[in-house]
Design an enzyme around this catalytic site. Structure first.
Site: not given
Lengths: 157, 157
Positions: A47, A49
């Site tokens: 992901h 992040e």
């Protein structure tokens, strides 16, 4: 800084990934960048992040990202919220809400749990219009492509 | 399979990391192994479960770990629970409970949230005695070392 996260999201879009981007910032400098690359690398942890946090850890030679902020175009999921708390990130700014999987405000408030050893300041809705429009356009295009493929298949049959 | 996770935990212990180990299993075969290496690599995402999941994704060339099971010596945290749900792992078996940060039974029930698009079967307390003893021994040794260091410092002053 959310513009930098949006630029990361655009890079995901180019790769035909769900367009989500993130940056980690310390003292006004970007020290980690990431965009969603789950499909490209077939890795569930890739992901935006997570990749931005991993890069920031590498840059600081530290798993503690105290005094760091994270900007991300979509509300973080459970996994990313956990990483944010574990890394002790100070402030999180996110753009669009994620009613189905968001773990910061939508389904849970994982960044503000007094039972955990760290809490995070959260600001939501930053450049929300642009962040959510990019996602909407992406999914509209996916639906259009699927519809066209179905039409083509029916014409063949 | 929990014995294999314990063997991974022992590898973390050798590196002076908190001894936590995990394996991902499919069709009776281990396809991912991981032990905590947060301090060694100064990366907040390097939990045992994350590393085992990443290896399994690589092995299967897929971010979907359907029909896979995860064995881990300690109750997963929020980040790892999120990764487990995202990867759609079928069964999770864990050893010791983590009252402070466990997100499977202790603080949350993240693996069984009907609002998410996947739920996981959980079995807790597998080889619990051995799993928790290994952690207790580790922290006892850390405390002993710290006490000895303080004593030495005081003797110097």
């Amino acid at each position: 800084m959310m513009r930098a996260a949006l630029a990361e999201a655009r890079q995901a879009e180019v790769l035909n990934e769900v367009p989500i981007g993130a940056v980690v910032v310390k003292d006004g400098q970007i020290i980690g960048r990431g965009h969603n690359m789950r499909e490209r690398f077939q890795d569930v942890t890739y992901h935006a992040e997570m990749l931005a946090i991993m890069e920031a850890c590498e840059k600081l030679h530290s798993w503690r990202l105290e005094d760091c902020d994270l900007y991300v175009t979509l509300e973080p999921c459970i996994m990313c919220s956990g990483a944010i708390v574990n890394a002790r990130i100070k402030n999180v700014y996110y753009g669009a809400s994620d009613p189905k999987a968001g773990a910061v405000d939508s389904l849970y408030h994982l960044l503000n749990d007094s039972r955990l050893n760290h809490q995070v300041n959260v600001t939501s809705g930053v450049l929300q219009g642009e962040c959510s429009q990019m996602l909407k356009n992406f999914f509209r295009e996916i639906r259009r492509q699927k519809k066209a493929a179905r039409k083509k298949r029916r014409a063949k049959d």
